[in-house]
Write an enzyme that holds these catalytic residues in place. Sequence first.
Site, mmCIF file in Angstrom:
data_model
loop_
_atom_site.group_PDB
_atom_site.id
_atom_site.type_symbol
_atom_site.label_atom_id
_atom_site.label_comp_id
_atom_site.label_asym_id
_atom_site.label_seq_id
_atom_site.Cartn_x
_atom_site.Cartn_y
_atom_site.Cartn_z
ATOM 1 C CD GLU A 49 7.132 -1.853 -11.434
ATOM 2 O OE1 GLU A 49 6.529 -1.322 -12.369
ATOM 3 O OE2 GLU A 49 7.513 -2.758 -10.997
ATOM 4 C CG ASN A 196 4.038 1.234 -5.946
ATOM 5 O OD1 ASN A 196 4.192 1.895 -6.583
ATOM 6 N ND2 ASN A 196 3.468 -0.534 -6.515
ATOM 7 C CD GLU A 197 -0.182 -0.403 -7.248
ATOM 8 O OE1 GLU A 197 -0.319 -2.010 -7.630
ATOM 9 O OE2 GLU A 197 -0.413 0.355 -8.254
ATOM 10 C CE1 TYR A 264 -0.593 2.390 -15.663
ATOM 11 C CE2 TYR A 264 -1.192 1.645 -13.321
ATOM 12 C CZ TYR A 264 -0.323 2.129 -13.863
ATOM 13 O OH TYR A 264 1.375 1.805 -13.480
ATOM 14 C CD GLU A 320 2.508 2.598 -10.674
ATOM 15 O OE1 GLU A 320 1.698 1.854 -11.078
ATOM 16 O OE2 GLU A 320 3.009 2.075 -9.487
ATOM 17 C CD GLN A 369 6.792 0.674 -15.853
ATOM 18 O OE1 GLN A 369 7.544 0.560 -15.830
ATOM 19 N NE2 GLN A 369 5.644 0.645 -14.969
HETATM 20 O O1 AHR Z 1 3.040 -0.050 -14.366
HETATM 21 C C1 AHR Z 1 3.081 -1.075 -14.011
HETATM 22 C C2 AHR Z 1 2.685 -1.977 -12.316
HETATM 23 O O2 AHR Z 1 1.398 -0.886 -12.199
HETATM 24 C C3 AHR Z 1 3.033 -1.374 -10.883
HETATM 25 O O3 AHR Z 1 4.081 -1.771 -10.737
HETATM 26 C C4 AHR Z 1 1.918 -1.402 -9.687
HETATM 27 O O4 AHR Z 1 2.494 0.109 -9.016
HETATM 28 C C5 AHR Z 1 0.722 -1.054 -10.685
HETATM 29 O O5 AHR Z 1 0.188 -1.925 -10.559
#
Ligand code: AHR
Length: 517
Positions: A49, A196-197, A264, A320, A369
């Site tokens: 990103e 995205n999101e 995450y 992600e 990432q």
């Molecule tokens: O990867 C960092 C961020 O995490 C991304 O921009 C977003 O999609 C997520 O919340």
Amino acid sequence: MNKRRGFLYGMLCLAIASFVSAQEKAEVIINADLGTQTISRHIYGHFSEHLGRSIYGGLWVGEDSSIPNTNGVRNDVIKALKQIKIPNLRWPGGCFADEYHWMDGIGPRSERPKMINTHWGGVVEDNSFGTHEFLNLCELLETEPYICGNMGSGTVEEMSKWVEYITFDGESPMANLRRENGREKPWQVKFWGVGNENWGCGGNMSPAGYAENYRRYATYCRNYGDNRLFKIAGGPNVDDYRWTETLMKNIPRGMMNGLSLHYYTFADSWTNKGNATGFDDNEYFRTLENAVHMDELLTRHSAIMDQYDPEKRVELVVDEWGAWYNVEPGTNPGFLYQQNTLRDAILAGLTLNIFHSHADRVKIANIAQMVNVLQAIILTEGEQMVLTPTYHVFDMYKVHQDAVLLPADVRCGTYDRLERSLPAISVTASKDKDGAIHLSFVNIDPANDIEITCPVRGAGNNKITSSQIITGENVRTYNTFAQPEKVKLAAFKGASYKNGELRFKLPAKSLVTIELK
Ligand code: AHR
């Protein structure tokens, strides 16, 4: 049976553990002739990103840099990425995607407008890395581009024109503009994200509102020539099952090829992420406990998808995932720069094993990432580069890409902490197109080696042709620019294979992959 598989992840080993006399022993039965699912190579995808030093400094240094580069991209990073055969690369975000206006990133670099990267540190984005730079990089890496379009702040027309600019071969305003900018032939782009999101940074939409918008935007993302878009809808946040259900209900089959999911892993929680290094054993345990929650998420989202799409035409795209800790002290909090220890390698192994076990629905995934951000596989500083422990997992596991998943029955003890337990080992196995069998074992126990007995049924007259290990002094060990090989991929000795049975001692806190041919 499939639906319950995820919950069984924890339960199975726990239940069977009582039949296993000591924690230090485990039995794994592999059925080498019973595989039915293919492990899509695209679960080994990456994500870069416009965030911190992911693109600028990490990948892109520009043609005039003193850092050796090919068309502006650092040679050391290109070489490292080619080694692990990355199948796809997601770009330009993330949250950045829904603020990105692609036309700002084409044409002569000196004339490109600058913008503020409001999400990530409020720094100036000069747009010097844009569509051409990204797609040329993908060609160099021989990887499939995965572009995430802007739905949050962009128009239907803007997204539609981006597809035309990239993929149309005939006479049209956008194809002609591409030619003016130096690219005669269109690129092939398959993976296309529609926002995205969108429940959060991508527009704070409701699931029904997003589904309605998705239908409009996706309609105008056309297939030109022989380019076929694989359209991916912005999916749920973690366990938002209502989001999944609403999209599956309201977006007609055929309009959506993939549904994204973001998850995450924090050492504790979003508000208490923990540190990337210097954590204690309890924090180590909690991190892994949070990591294997992925299994339940995949099981439950898949179960909803199964109701609406029993033929499994819509793929679950975990675009992600990875560990998210506090940033390294002294670094910009908006840059999400963190170190990476053996704990992260173990987390990656566990997660990839979980993806394998959901091979029927999970076909694409992207670790977050690639360079210098979150669970990065590569860290850079000026002209220096270091490969993280997580990198070595992707190197070790590349043998599973597009191989047939083999059923594995695991009987193991547990790793106990905080009056809770996790299965001490995690195992995955596959057979590649040449008939080679690869077995990957992860021992999460930081202190105890485990004696593995592993009958490989139906394997025929094979021999061990290679064995590799990733381990370190302790789970907190990491690589630095000064000491880049504290955690690395090394040859593993000590495994024997006789009469169809593999035996070896799986060292504490290690990942081992053995090849039988
Ligand atoms: O990867 C960092 C961020 O995490 C991304 O921009 C977003 O999609 C997520 O919340």
